[in-house]
Design a protein around this motif. Sequence first.
Motif: not given
Length: 570
Positions: A314-335
């Motif tokens: 569960l921890t590993a999946w949470m971290q992977k999903t969170s990291d992917a969201a940050v990478a995808a959204l930063a600079g594209a939809h949010f500052d």
Amino acid sequence: MTLDPARLTRPASAIDAAANAYTEKLLALDPGFATELGMPGHETEYRDFSPAGLDAAADAARHALAGLAALEPVDSVDAVTLHAMRERLGLTLETLETGWPLAELNNIASPAQGIRATFDLMPTATVTDWEHISGRLANVPAAVDGYISSLRAGAARGLVSARRQVSTVIDQCGRHASAEGFFATLAGGAALSPTADDAGTSLPAGLTAALAGNADLARAAYGTLVAFLREELLPQAPERDAVGRERYALASREFLGASVDLEETYAWGVAELDRIIAEQEAVAGQIRPGATVAEAKALLNADPARALHGTDALTAWMQKTSDAAVAALAGAHFDIPEIMRTLECRIAPTQDGGIYYTGPSDDFSRPGRMWWSVPEGEDTFTTWAETTTVYHEGVPGHHLQVATATYQSGLLNNWRRNVCWVSGHGEGWALYAERLMDQLGYLADPGDRMGMLDAQRMRAARVVFDIGVHLELAIPARWGSGTWTAEAGLEFLRANLDISAGQLDFEFHRYLGWPGQAPSYKIGQRLWEDIRDARALRDGSGFSLRDFHTQALNLGSVGLDTLKAALLEY
């Protein structure tokens, strides 16, 4: 105009100085709050939980309001600060005058939990860190004694939480008081972090002994609290769970920073729940043509590709999903500045149920963290149901919101950045963020979208349950007849909250014991969306959603009436 994502700066004003002075007073009154913010200086201390401590808080609020009365805003930032502080501090005084803060007791957000929870945010890397923990353990008895004196003073005024809440807290505190409970486990597991300079060495024998002894003191204090609750408070506790209109309206204002028509909001909640269920039925048909919502969920739960086994997975999946969201959204939809892009996902040290976020320290040396409190015996988790939760607690939800306010130290005074937190603003934003992720295509998978809708359904059901039960309103025909009771509400929650038995029990007691808080999520989302739509209408073709988000998040957490004024008037 595109807003600058970097740290913004402005000259500090007299209103900023007054807000900062009030913040310093609060930190002096509440060392646990300083720990929450990662600020050094009072690591072993607690606030005064006695009636005298509440009086001191009231005096601080009165003094701050008096100082603000003589000041005029010099810019829009000042105008927001003044609006927010008058609303928040005025409401603090109004609430304290009712006497109910003396009787604060529920299963999630009262001193019974807070005295213990302070340790979750204390660093454990060095010998000095463990010395601080030992010192605070030694001060648990005085904190508990102060809390008991407040509960006793409240009871003398006829102010006692419902019997159901007292019984629940007895069980919680009893676990902490046991030889296998939190305090004993904390002291018994004391060790230096592998990354510490002195890693590999043992704690000094004297410190190990002090930790054990002070943990015993803390355990004994919680045992004293259990005895007081069982023998003195429980016999005085009312059976009735409903808090009534007057107390509920005040609590609703506290959690929203806005006044809403409770009957209209209840009717809206009923309609919103119906609308979300219809959406779920449509998605169920995408998962399998003709499937009901329950059948679609069963298919998702049976899919091994969507299952996680054990808290490590569960921890590993949470971290992977969170990291992917940050990478995808930063600079594209949010500052999202680089310093804000670290978010740690952890299993909480408790087993009470619930998922929550804690913000970064002021210098970001302690990052924002997402915590999952897993009830005992639960070890299977489904990704389809929780992808939206990661977005809610992380990015673009709470982490983006809280970390932005922490980051903007040159723009916002310390009260705006670190003190003011309004649930309807914060949780409303997090629900807004979930819906936004769906609109941006990150929940296109029918299973993940079903999970988002399930989360939205839960929050809409809370509006119906919370207002309905506490105001004892009529039950909608779809869900029964007569007026709401806690028992009728439990069956309603069981039909609308697809969560484990342990989580359901926790949520049921939470709503009954913390009136007005749970609906603030969905009502807050409603108000956020109303403000965004009004802003888009006002700006016309010049409206930029990304710039709107940046401007809104740079305000920090404020009441929703203040948010509306800041984004539509100032």
